[in-house]
Design an enzyme around this catalytic site. Structure first.
Site, PDB file in Angstrom:
ATOM      1  N   PRO A  12      -4.415   8.736   2.745  1.00 55.46           N
ATOM      2  CA  PRO A  12      -5.173   9.990   2.743  1.00 55.46           C
ATOM      3  C   PRO A  12      -4.315  11.256   2.752  1.00 55.46           C
ATOM      4  CG  PRO A  12      -5.301   8.892   4.870  1.00 55.46           C
ATOM      5  CD  PRO A  12      -4.689   7.916   3.918  1.00 55.46           C
ATOM      6  N   ASN A  13      -4.782  12.195   1.947  1.00 57.35           N
ATOM      7  CA  ASN A  13      -4.238  13.549   1.827  1.00 57.35           C
ATOM      8  C   ASN A  13      -2.950  13.641   1.017  1.00 57.35           C
ATOM      9  OD1 ASN A  13      -6.296  14.932   3.444  1.00 57.35           O
ATOM     10  ND2 ASN A  13      -5.450  13.740   5.136  1.00 57.35           N
ATOM     11  N   ARG A  20       1.151  22.234   0.683  1.00 57.58           N
ATOM     12  CA  ARG A  20       1.296  22.795   2.028  1.00 57.58           C
ATOM     13  C   ARG A  20       2.371  22.028   2.793  1.00 57.58           C
ATOM     14  NH1 ARG A  20      -3.927  23.708   5.407  1.00 57.58           N
ATOM     15  NH2 ARG A  20      -2.333  24.735   6.631  1.00 57.58           N
ATOM     16  N   TYR A  25       7.110  17.910   4.339  1.00 56.59           N
ATOM     17  CA  TYR A  25       6.948  16.883   3.309  1.00 56.59           C
ATOM     18  C   TYR A  25       7.717  17.172   2.019  1.00 56.59           C
ATOM     19  CZ  TYR A  25       3.109  15.477   6.351  1.00 56.59           C
ATOM     20  OH  TYR A  25       2.373  15.077   7.442  1.00 56.59           O
ATOM     21  N   ASN A  77       2.599   3.840   1.786  1.00 60.54           N
ATOM     22  CA  ASN A  77       2.546   5.030   2.629  1.00 60.54           C
ATOM     23  C   ASN A  77       1.079   5.199   3.020  1.00 60.54           C
ATOM     24  OD1 ASN A  77       2.597   7.420   3.994  1.00 60.54           O
ATOM     25  ND2 ASN A  77       3.801   8.534   2.457  1.00 60.54           N
ATOM     26  N   ALA A  80      -1.949   8.900   7.570  1.00 66.15           N
ATOM     27  CA  ALA A  80      -2.448   8.895   8.948  1.00 66.15           C
ATOM     28  C   ALA A  80      -2.987   7.526   9.374  1.00 66.15           C
ATOM     29  CB  ALA A  80      -3.527   9.958   9.118  1.00 66.15           C
ATOM     30  N   HIS A  83      -1.105   5.131  11.772  1.00 65.17           N
ATOM     31  CA  HIS A  83      -1.117   5.250  13.230  1.00 65.17           C
ATOM     32  C   HIS A  83      -2.431   4.802  13.859  1.00 65.17           C
ATOM     33  CE1 HIS A  83       2.312   7.580  12.062  1.00 65.17           C
ATOM     34  NE2 HIS A  83       1.567   8.486  11.470  1.00 65.17           N
ATOM     35  N   ASP A  90      -4.096  -6.039   9.763  1.00 69.89           N
ATOM     36  CA  ASP A  90      -4.635  -7.373   9.472  1.00 69.89           C
ATOM     37  C   ASP A  90      -4.502  -7.718   7.993  1.00 69.89           C
ATOM     38  OD1 ASP A  90      -5.312  -7.768  12.113  1.00 69.89           O
ATOM     39  OD2 ASP A  90      -7.430  -7.278  11.864  1.00 69.89           O
ATOM     40  N   GLU A 101       6.951  -0.329   4.454  1.00 69.31           N
ATOM     41  CA  GLU A 101       6.325   0.916   4.919  1.00 69.31           C
ATOM     42  C   GLU A 101       7.191   2.094   4.475  1.00 69.31           C
ATOM     43  OE1 GLU A 101       5.706   0.939   9.140  1.00 69.31           O
ATOM     44  OE2 GLU A 101       5.073   3.037   9.172  1.00 69.31           O
ATOM     45  N   HIS A 103       7.540   6.478   4.419  1.00 71.64           N
ATOM     46  CA  HIS A 103       7.095   7.808   4.843  1.00 71.64           C
ATOM     47  C   HIS A 103       8.061   8.863   4.328  1.00 71.64           C
ATOM     48  CE1 HIS A 103       4.058   6.214   7.478  1.00 71.64           C
ATOM     49  NE2 HIS A 103       4.947   5.387   7.976  1.00 71.64           N
ATOM     50  N   LEU A 104       7.499   9.994   3.953  1.00 69.80           N
ATOM     51  CA  LEU A 104       8.323  11.141   3.559  1.00 69.80           C
ATOM     52  C   LEU A 104       9.068  11.696   4.769  1.00 69.80           C
ATOM     53  CD1 LEU A 104       5.334  12.571   1.635  1.00 69.80           C
ATOM     54  CD2 LEU A 104       7.511  12.110   0.496  1.00 69.80           C
ATOM     55  N   SER A 105       8.316  11.954   5.828  1.00 68.78           N
ATOM     56  CA  SER A 105       8.893  12.470   7.073  1.00 68.78           C
ATOM     57  C   SER A 105       9.287  11.279   7.960  1.00 68.78           C
ATOM     58  CB  SER A 105       7.858  13.338   7.792  1.00 68.78           C
ATOM     59  OG  SER A 105       6.744  12.551   8.213  1.00 68.78           O
ATOM     60  N   ARG A 110       8.263  13.366  15.236  1.00 73.30           N
ATOM     61  CA  ARG A 110       7.178  14.353  15.225  1.00 73.30           C
ATOM     62  C   ARG A 110       6.278  14.193  16.462  1.00 73.30           C
ATOM     63  NH1 ARG A 110       4.557  14.161   9.479  1.00 73.30           N
ATOM     64  NH2 ARG A 110       3.549  16.028  10.323  1.00 73.30           N
ATOM     65  N   ARG A 114       2.072  10.254  16.360  1.00 70.54           N
ATOM     66  CA  ARG A 114       2.590   9.619  15.131  1.00 70.54           C
ATOM     67  C   ARG A 114       3.661   8.563  15.447  1.00 70.54           C
ATOM     68  NH1 ARG A 114       0.608  13.006  11.011  1.00 70.54           N
ATOM     69  NH2 ARG A 114       0.393  15.155  11.712  1.00 70.54           N
TER      70      ARG A 114
HETATM   71  O1  CA2 Z   1       5.587  11.361   6.309  1.00 74.20           O
HETATM   72  C1  CA2 Z   1       4.700  10.700   5.746  1.00 74.20           C
HETATM   73  O2  CA2 Z   1       4.829  10.225   4.622  1.00 74.20           O
HETATM   74  C2  CA2 Z   1       3.342  10.526   6.450  1.00 74.20           C
HETATM   75  O3  CA2 Z   1       2.848   9.229   6.104  1.00 74.20           O
HETATM   76  C3  CA2 Z   1       2.432  11.617   5.906  1.00 74.20           C
HETATM   77  C4  CA2 Z   1       1.061  11.632   6.571  1.00 74.20           C
HETATM   78  C5  CA2 Z   1       1.198  11.629   8.092  1.00 74.20           C
HETATM   79  O4  CA2 Z   1      -0.101  11.494   8.685  1.00 74.20           O
HETATM   80  C6  CA2 Z   1       2.097  10.524   8.592  1.00 74.20           C
HETATM   81  O5  CA2 Z   1       2.227  10.663   9.998  1.00 74.20           O
HETATM   82  C7  CA2 Z   1       3.460  10.597   7.957  1.00 74.20           C
HETATM   83  C8  CA2 Z   1       0.264  12.867   6.174  1.00 74.20           C
HETATM   84  C9  CA2 Z   1       0.142  13.114   4.709  1.00 74.20           C
HETATM   85  C10 CA2 Z   1      -0.536  14.452   4.537  1.00 74.20           C
HETATM   86  O6  CA2 Z   1      -0.089  15.036   3.345  1.00 74.20           O
HETATM   87  C11 CA2 Z   1      -0.215  16.384   3.225  1.00 74.20           C
HETATM   88  C12 CA2 Z   1      -0.258  16.867   1.954  1.00 74.20           C
HETATM   89  C13 CA2 Z   1      -0.348  18.214   1.744  1.00 74.20           C
HETATM   90  C14 CA2 Z   1      -0.392  19.088   2.798  1.00 74.20           C
HETATM   91  C15 CA2 Z   1      -0.329  18.605   4.081  1.00 74.20           C
HETATM   92  C16 CA2 Z   1      -0.243  17.241   4.290  1.00 74.20           C
END
Ligand code: CA2
Length: 145
Positions: A12-13, A20, A25, A77, A80, A83, A90, A101, A103-105, A110, A114
């Protein structure tokens, strides 16, 4: 193609990436990441199925699909859902395909909420904190499996 196919599944997202929070990210969009992953996959002789969804159950379905397709690996990836999702844990345990797995960050650097990853409990490896390059390093790891 089976065997040499890698599923790259995004949660998601991540469709909003690059719009943003560039300090967290980076500035690459998900389309930029897909382009780079496809180029690297071609170098490695891998086929890529690259997807994004905002829905938890769709990620579960796609993990099952990776198994049915005989994929070599999944880069996941789960954003959210990493977590929160026992359903994803499963699903990863239910398939024989190795899941890496991604992740960008670095979530562990953080907010405390998380720090725990359900995905990590079943993933064969974790690649995080490298920005968009996390996907490329994870793809190299997948090629080496
Ligand atoms: O660091 C990552 O790749 C995460 O999986 C990114 C997730 C976050 O919930 C994980 O803890 C770490 C969030 C992705 C949200 O992406 C955005 C895109 C545009 C603006 C803000 C957030």
């Amino acid at each position: 193609m089976t065997g040499d196919q890698v599923f790259v599944l995004n949660g998601p997202n991540l469709n909003l990436l690059g719009t943003r929070e560039p300090e967290v990210y980076g500035t690459a969009t998900l389309a930029d990441i897909e382009t780079n992953v496809r180029a690297k996959a071609a170098d490695l002789g891998l086929a890529v199925d690259f997807r994004q969804t905002n829905h938890e159950g769709v990620l579960v379905d796609w993990l099952h699909e990776a198994q049915a397709a005989g994929a070599k690996a999944v880069l996941l990836n789960a954003a959210a859902y990493t977590h929160t999702s026992i359903a994803l844990l499963d699903a990863i345990k239910a398939i024989a395909v190795p899941v890496i797995e991604v992740h960008l960050s670095d979530p562990e650097q953080r907010e405390p909420f998380r720090h725990h990853s359900y995905v990590q409990l079943a993933a064969v490896e974790v690649v995080k904190g490298l920005g968009a390059d996390s996907y490329l390093v994870a793809l190299e790891r997948a090629a080496a499996l």
